[in-house]
Write a protein that holds these residues in place. Structure first.
Motif, PDB file in Angstrom:
ATOM      1  N   ALA A 187      19.193 -47.388  17.610  1.00 45.87           N
ATOM      2  CA  ALA A 187      18.501 -46.347  18.304  1.00 45.87           C
ATOM      3  C   ALA A 187      16.976 -46.252  18.378  1.00 45.87           C
ATOM      4  O   ALA A 187      16.516 -46.357  17.330  1.00 45.87           O
ATOM      5  CB  ALA A 187      19.131 -44.922  18.128  1.00 45.87           C
ATOM      6  N   VAL A 188      16.139 -46.079  19.483  1.00 47.12           N
ATOM      7  CA  VAL A 188      14.855 -46.303  19.399  1.00 47.12           C
ATOM      8  C   VAL A 188      14.168 -45.215  18.261  1.00 47.12           C
ATOM      9  O   VAL A 188      13.208 -45.400  17.689  1.00 47.12           O
ATOM     10  CB  VAL A 188      14.237 -46.262  20.773  1.00 47.12           C
ATOM     11  N   SER A 189      14.770 -44.122  18.359  1.00 46.07           N
ATOM     12  CA  SER A 189      14.320 -42.894  17.575  1.00 46.07           C
ATOM     13  C   SER A 189      14.544 -43.429  16.142  1.00 46.07           C
ATOM     14  O   SER A 189      13.384 -43.048  15.421  1.00 46.07           O
ATOM     15  CB  SER A 189      15.078 -41.730  17.734  1.00 46.07           C
ATOM     16  N   VAL A 190      15.388 -44.067  15.731  1.00 48.46           N
ATOM     17  CA  VAL A 190      15.479 -44.590  14.234  1.00 48.46           C
ATOM     18  C   VAL A 190      14.632 -45.575  13.932  1.00 48.46           C
ATOM     19  O   VAL A 190      13.738 -45.494  13.146  1.00 48.46           O
ATOM     20  CB  VAL A 190      16.937 -45.031  14.020  1.00 48.46           C
ATOM     21  N   GLN A 191      14.254 -46.504  15.250  1.00 47.51           N
ATOM     22  CA  GLN A 191      13.044 -47.483  14.766  1.00 47.51           C
ATOM     23  C   GLN A 191      11.846 -46.880  14.648  1.00 47.51           C
ATOM     24  O   GLN A 191      10.775 -47.204  13.952  1.00 47.51           O
ATOM     25  CB  GLN A 191      13.016 -48.408  15.837  1.00 47.51           C
ATOM     26  N   MET A 192      11.628 -45.759  15.498  1.00 49.32           N
ATOM     27  CA  MET A 192      10.547 -44.996  15.466  1.00 49.32           C
ATOM     28  C   MET A 192      10.316 -44.226  14.166  1.00 49.32           C
ATOM     29  O   MET A 192       9.099 -44.193  13.513  1.00 49.32           O
ATOM     30  CB  MET A 192      10.204 -43.931  16.542  1.00 49.32           C
ATOM     31  N   ASP A 193      11.360 -43.589  13.399  1.00 46.40           N
ATOM     32  CA  ASP A 193      11.357 -43.209  12.311  1.00 46.40           C
ATOM     33  C   ASP A 193      11.007 -44.249  11.106  1.00 46.40           C
ATOM     34  O   ASP A 193      10.125 -43.723  10.159  1.00 46.40           O
ATOM     35  CB  ASP A 193      12.625 -42.414  11.897  1.00 46.40           C
ATOM     36  N   PRO A 230       2.733 -43.466   7.015  1.00 49.28           N
ATOM     37  CA  PRO A 230       2.804 -41.985   7.243  1.00 49.28           C
ATOM     38  C   PRO A 230       1.780 -41.188   7.841  1.00 49.28           C
ATOM     39  O   PRO A 230       1.645 -40.085   8.295  1.00 49.28           O
ATOM     40  CB  PRO A 230       3.295 -41.404   5.773  1.00 49.28           C
ATOM     41  N   ASP A 231       0.553 -41.839   7.598  1.00 48.07           N
ATOM     42  CA  ASP A 231      -0.645 -41.166   8.153  1.00 48.07           C
ATOM     43  C   ASP A 231      -1.217 -41.803   9.424  1.00 48.07           C
ATOM     44  O   ASP A 231      -2.018 -41.271   9.912  1.00 48.07           O
ATOM     45  CB  ASP A 231      -1.761 -41.676   7.027  1.00 48.07           C
ATOM     46  N   ALA A 232      -0.377 -42.380  10.022  1.00 46.89           N
ATOM     47  CA  ALA A 232      -0.664 -43.024  11.424  1.00 46.89           C
ATOM     48  C   ALA A 232      -0.415 -41.930  12.678  1.00 46.89           C
ATOM     49  O   ALA A 232       0.674 -41.211  12.247  1.00 46.89           O
ATOM     50  CB  ALA A 232      -0.113 -44.266  11.617  1.00 46.89           C
ATOM     51  N   SER A 233      -0.796 -42.255  13.978  1.00 43.27           N
ATOM     52  CA  SER A 233      -0.284 -41.762  14.962  1.00 43.27           C
ATOM     53  C   SER A 233       0.394 -42.520  15.742  1.00 43.27           C
ATOM     54  O   SER A 233      -0.505 -43.681  15.894  1.00 43.27           O
ATOM     55  CB  SER A 233      -1.387 -40.662  15.596  1.00 43.27           C
ATOM     56  N   MET A 234       1.474 -42.303  16.347  1.00 42.28           N
ATOM     57  CA  MET A 234       2.080 -43.269  17.429  1.00 42.28           C
ATOM     58  C   MET A 234       1.809 -42.925  18.722  1.00 42.28           C
ATOM     59  O   MET A 234       1.815 -41.740  19.185  1.00 42.28           O
ATOM     60  CB  MET A 234       3.384 -43.162  17.292  1.00 42.28           C
ATOM     61  N   THR A 235       1.104 -43.676  19.661  1.00 44.33           N
ATOM     62  CA  THR A 235       0.675 -43.526  20.852  1.00 44.33           C
ATOM     63  C   THR A 235       1.527 -44.173  21.874  1.00 44.33           C
ATOM     64  O   THR A 235       1.735 -43.988  23.365  1.00 44.33           O
ATOM     65  CB  THR A 235      -0.701 -44.053  21.102  1.00 44.33           C
ATOM     66  N   GLN A 236       2.407 -45.358  21.395  1.00 44.71           N
ATOM     67  CA  GLN A 236       2.921 -46.021  22.545  1.00 44.71           C
ATOM     68  C   GLN A 236       4.167 -46.813  22.252  1.00 44.71           C
ATOM     69  O   GLN A 236       4.133 -47.090  21.142  1.00 44.71           O
ATOM     70  CB  GLN A 236       1.926 -46.909  23.004  1.00 44.71           C
ATOM     71  N   PHE A 237       5.292 -46.963  23.071  1.00 42.32           N
ATOM     72  CA  PHE A 237       6.242 -47.864  22.656  1.00 42.32           C
ATOM     73  C   PHE A 237       6.472 -48.498  23.950  1.00 42.32           C
ATOM     74  O   PHE A 237       6.486 -48.312  25.081  1.00 42.32           O
ATOM     75  CB  PHE A 237       7.737 -46.941  22.855  1.00 42.32           C
ATOM     76  N   VAL A 238       6.387 -50.139  23.517  1.00 44.71           N
ATOM     77  CA  VAL A 238       6.982 -51.108  24.580  1.00 44.71           C
ATOM     78  C   VAL A 238       8.031 -51.814  24.408  1.00 44.71           C
ATOM     79  O   VAL A 238       8.191 -52.516  23.381  1.00 44.71           O
ATOM     80  CB  VAL A 238       5.650 -52.238  24.285  1.00 44.71           C
ATOM     81  N   GLU A 287      14.724 -52.554  11.546  1.00 40.19           N
ATOM     82  CA  GLU A 287      14.060 -53.240  10.414  1.00 40.19           C
ATOM     83  C   GLU A 287      12.421 -53.620  11.075  1.00 40.19           C
ATOM     84  O   GLU A 287      12.367 -54.000  12.039  1.00 40.19           O
ATOM     85  CB  GLU A 287      14.172 -54.210   9.441  1.00 40.19           C
ATOM     86  N   ILE A 288      11.440 -53.085  10.337  1.00 42.41           N
ATOM     87  CA  ILE A 288       9.879 -53.658  10.601  1.00 42.41           C
ATOM     88  C   ILE A 288       9.609 -55.008  10.065  1.00 42.41           C
ATOM     89  O   ILE A 288      10.317 -55.588   9.197  1.00 42.41           O
ATOM     90  CB  ILE A 288       9.011 -52.668  10.132  1.00 42.41           C
ATOM     91  N   ILE A 289       9.435 -55.835  11.298  1.00 43.23           N
ATOM     92  CA  ILE A 289       9.044 -57.470  11.204  1.00 43.23           C
ATOM     93  C   ILE A 289       7.563 -57.448  10.567  1.00 43.23           C
ATOM     94  O   ILE A 289       7.561 -58.421   9.453  1.00 43.23           O
ATOM     95  CB  ILE A 289       9.410 -58.028  12.406  1.00 43.23           C
ATOM     96  N   GLY A 290       6.606 -56.814  11.182  1.00 45.80           N
ATOM     97  CA  GLY A 290       5.410 -57.122  11.001  1.00 45.80           C
ATOM     98  C   GLY A 290       4.304 -56.308  11.682  1.00 45.80           C
ATOM     99  O   GLY A 290       4.757 -55.262  12.597  1.00 45.80           O
ATOM    100  N   SER A 291       3.228 -56.856  11.707  1.00 47.00           N
ATOM    101  CA  SER A 291       2.248 -55.940  12.754  1.00 47.00           C
ATOM    102  C   SER A 291       1.303 -56.906  13.314  1.00 47.00           C
ATOM    103  O   SER A 291       0.916 -58.098  13.060  1.00 47.00           O
ATOM    104  CB  SER A 291       1.367 -54.848  12.084  1.00 47.00           C
ATOM    105  N   ILE A 292       0.634 -56.421  14.477  1.00 49.27           N
ATOM    106  CA  ILE A 292      -0.287 -57.171  15.161  1.00 49.27           C
ATOM    107  C   ILE A 292      -1.658 -56.227  15.445  1.00 49.27           C
ATOM    108  O   ILE A 292      -1.378 -55.190  15.995  1.00 49.27           O
ATOM    109  CB  ILE A 292       0.110 -57.593  16.389  1.00 49.27           C
ATOM    110  N   ASP A 293      -2.993 -56.641  14.884  1.00 47.22           N
ATOM    111  CA  ASP A 293      -3.827 -56.067  15.055  1.00 47.22           C
ATOM    112  C   ASP A 293      -4.365 -56.238  16.520  1.00 47.22           C
ATOM    113  O   ASP A 293      -4.931 -57.239  17.205  1.00 47.22           O
ATOM    114  CB  ASP A 293      -5.046 -56.493  14.401  1.00 47.22           C
ATOM    115  N   ARG A 294      -4.466 -54.960  17.312  1.00 43.81           N
ATOM    116  CA  ARG A 294      -4.675 -55.215  18.725  1.00 43.81           C
ATOM    117  C   ARG A 294      -6.056 -55.401  18.964  1.00 43.81           C
ATOM    118  O   ARG A 294      -6.493 -56.107  19.961  1.00 43.81           O
ATOM    119  CB  ARG A 294      -4.303 -53.728  19.475  1.00 43.81           C
ATOM    120  N   SER A 295      -6.922 -55.128  17.969  1.00 48.51           N
ATOM    121  CA  SER A 295      -8.555 -55.571  18.169  1.00 48.51           C
ATOM    122  C   SER A 295      -8.603 -57.140  17.972  1.00 48.51           C
ATOM    123  O   SER A 295      -9.764 -57.582  18.352  1.00 48.51           O
ATOM    124  CB  SER A 295      -9.187 -54.787  17.405  1.00 48.51           C
ATOM    125  N   ASP A 296      -7.567 -57.664  17.321  1.00 48.25           N
ATOM    126  CA  ASP A 296      -7.831 -59.077  17.117  1.00 48.25           C
ATOM    127  C   ASP A 296      -7.197 -59.982  18.171  1.00 48.25           C
ATOM    128  O   ASP A 296      -7.163 -61.274  17.827  1.00 48.25           O
ATOM    129  CB  ASP A 296      -7.101 -59.481  15.824  1.00 48.25           C
TER     130      ASP A 296
END
Length: 502
Positions: free
Chosen positions: A78-84, A91-99, A130-139
């Motif tokens: 479930a996407v809600s589980v992925q979001m959690d 924990p200190d981030a704010s989520m703005t978008q799901f693609v 599971e989280i795979i990794g991250s991409i810096d959108r400004s990069d």
């Protein structure tokens, strides 16, 4: 005697007509020359950055393949589980978008803003959660190319310079077509022909003129669709007049934020005609309950103490004692509404809304007739506003259809053709510069502009040109007026400058 007088008048009339024709030709050539000389670096920049943006998906995949690729499985989490899982990791981030993943072998993306202000995509394996990794959108290479393409990395001043260049580009095209079309034997010789035996200058001239002439309407399309994003002609006039009127949404409270506030950096993610339109708001149930003194406890809300016209409580999250529609339910609603590939923008405040957006502007879809932006109340799940292709006005439809072509998103053929266009525009810019360099007076400190051909009425033509341009393209008209003023105030009074710039 009368025949002689008539013959003399006829000769005088022919000479006057020839003089007028030469004046028009040389005046047009000089306008084309000065506009072209200013535009050469801009044409090269726009074409080169355009090539980078055309291959954004391929470049991004080659850079981030390890955090984008997944192995398809039979079931998903479930996407809600992925979001959690993402919020637990940040924990200190704010989520703005799901693609959602565009294909089964690519990961889902969650856009989050860190407390440092940096925005990143967190990629999640939808089959395991599971989280795979991250991409810096400004990069992003796309964002860098887009920033250069739109502002030269100079902010508003860069935007103004590019708008002036694109506006003068329209003049370049009009004057270029006039010079290209056959008028006499000399101009007919190179019309739609490439003369290979008359030396390099003639060869270059024929290639420049014929490629530029044949692609003039293509280049005009790129200029106009680009100008629609510019600050003055686009933002103050065309886009402002073409924006969707939020007043069409009945009984919906409006936010002070517009749709452009949902863009991430310079990425244009919302439809062009909605960017300046105010967002709708969700009813702030907590404030309403507090105001009436009937605040419902967190436990009661969790156990489903809700009206029958809202979404079941088990599909919601609770905050401040007020149930909110959960992301799983919103995604189910999106499927029921007919959305396939889209972006889901999450509420960013207590009165924010869920926004489902599928449009050609951000590359979600390639058929502009399927454009759709839907806003959903975060508490009740009620659709507050729904804008489709049918609600677009003619200019908005042109932009929705045109931007997909502009970005090469319609098909592989569209991308290939756009690559050829960019290469052709690069050649036109370089060949124009080379032709000037070849014909310039060697050893003299002069610009080598086409010669003047004086004729009565020049001030009338100049005045009418400025007036028309000021109405159609304000920055072009203003720039020409400024140049003419500097010419009158300084250049004509300093003989060395007058010689050098002619």
């Amino acid at each position: 005697m009368s025949k002689i007088i008539q013959s003399g008048n006829h000769v005088s009339s022919d000479r006057e007509e020839l003089a007028r024709s030469k004046y028009h030709y040389f005046l047009t050539w000089r306008w084309h020359f000065y506009a072209g000389l200013f535009l050469i670096p801009f044409m090269l920049m726009l074409s080169l950055t355009g090539l980078v943006m055309l291959f954004d998906d391929e470049i991004e995949f080659s850079r981030y393949q390890s955090v984008l690729e997944v192995v398809p499985q039979t079931s998903t989490v479930a996407v809600s589980v992925q979001m959690d899982n993402v919020l637990l990791a940040y924990p200190d981030a704010s989520m703005t978008q799901f693609v959602p993943a565009p294909s089964p072998d690519l990961a889902n993306r969650f856009s989050i803003t860190l407390d440092s202000g940096k925005t990143i995509f967190v990629t999640v394996n939808q089959y395991s959660g599971e989280i795979i990794g991250s991409i810096d959108r400004s990069d992003s290479w796309y964002q860098l190319a887009n920033d250069i393409h739109g502002t030269l990395l100079l902010g508003d001043w860069g935007d103004y310079l590019i708008e002036i260049a694109a506006s003068l580009g329209v003049i370049l095209l009009v004057t270029g077509i006039y010079l290209w079309l056959p008028r006499d034997k000399g101009s007919k010789a190179g019309f739609l022909k490439i003369r290979t035996t008359n030396g390099p200058r003639i060869l270059l001239r024929d290639l420049h003129a014929n490629i530029g002439g044949l692609l003039s309407f293509v280049l005009l399309f790129f200029f106009i669709s680009g100008l629609a994003w510019a600050s003055i002609w686009g933002g103050k006039f065309v886009q402002a007049w073409s924006s969707f009127p939020a007043e069409k949404w009945d009984n919906v409270p409006l936010s002070t934020q517009n749709h452009a506030s949902m863009n991430h950096g310079s990425e244009e993610e919302m439809p062009w005609n909605l960017e300046q339109t105010l967002m709708p708001e969700s009813h702030d149930h907590a404030a309403m309950l507090a105001a009436t003194g009937n605040a419902v406890s967190h436990d009661n809300m969790q156990h489903g103490a809700m009206s029958s016209d809202t979404v079941p409580a088990d599909s919601m999250s609770a905050d401040r004692g007020v149930a909110k529609v959960g992301i799983d339910n919103i995604l189910a609603q999106a499927k029921a509404l007919g959305f396939t590939q889209f972006k889901l923008n999450l509420p960013r405040s207590e009165t924010g809304v869920y926004t489902l957006a599928a449009n050609t502007m951000s590359g979600d879809i390639t058929d502009p007739r399927l454009d759709r932006t839907t806003h959903i109340d975060q508490y009740s799940g009620r659709v507050l506003a729904d804008v489709t292709w049918n609600e677009y006005n003619p200019m908005a439809k042109f932009m929705a259809a045109g931007i997909a072509l502009h970005q090469g998103d319609v098909s592989v053929l569209n991308k290939i053709v756009n690559v050829l266009f960019c290469l052709a525009f690069i050649f036109i810019a370089i060949s124009g510069g080379v032709m000037w360099w070849i014909r310039r007076p060697v050893g003299k400190k002069v610009l080598g502009a086409p010669p003047k051909f004086e004729h009565d009425g020049v001030w009338k033509v100049g005045l009418m040109t400025i007036l028309v341009l000021s109405l159609m393209l304000p920055l072009a008209g203003g720039t020409i007026a400024l140049v003419l003023f500097i010419d009158w105030l300084v250049i004509k009074r300093v003989s060395k400058l007058q010689v050098a710039l002619n």
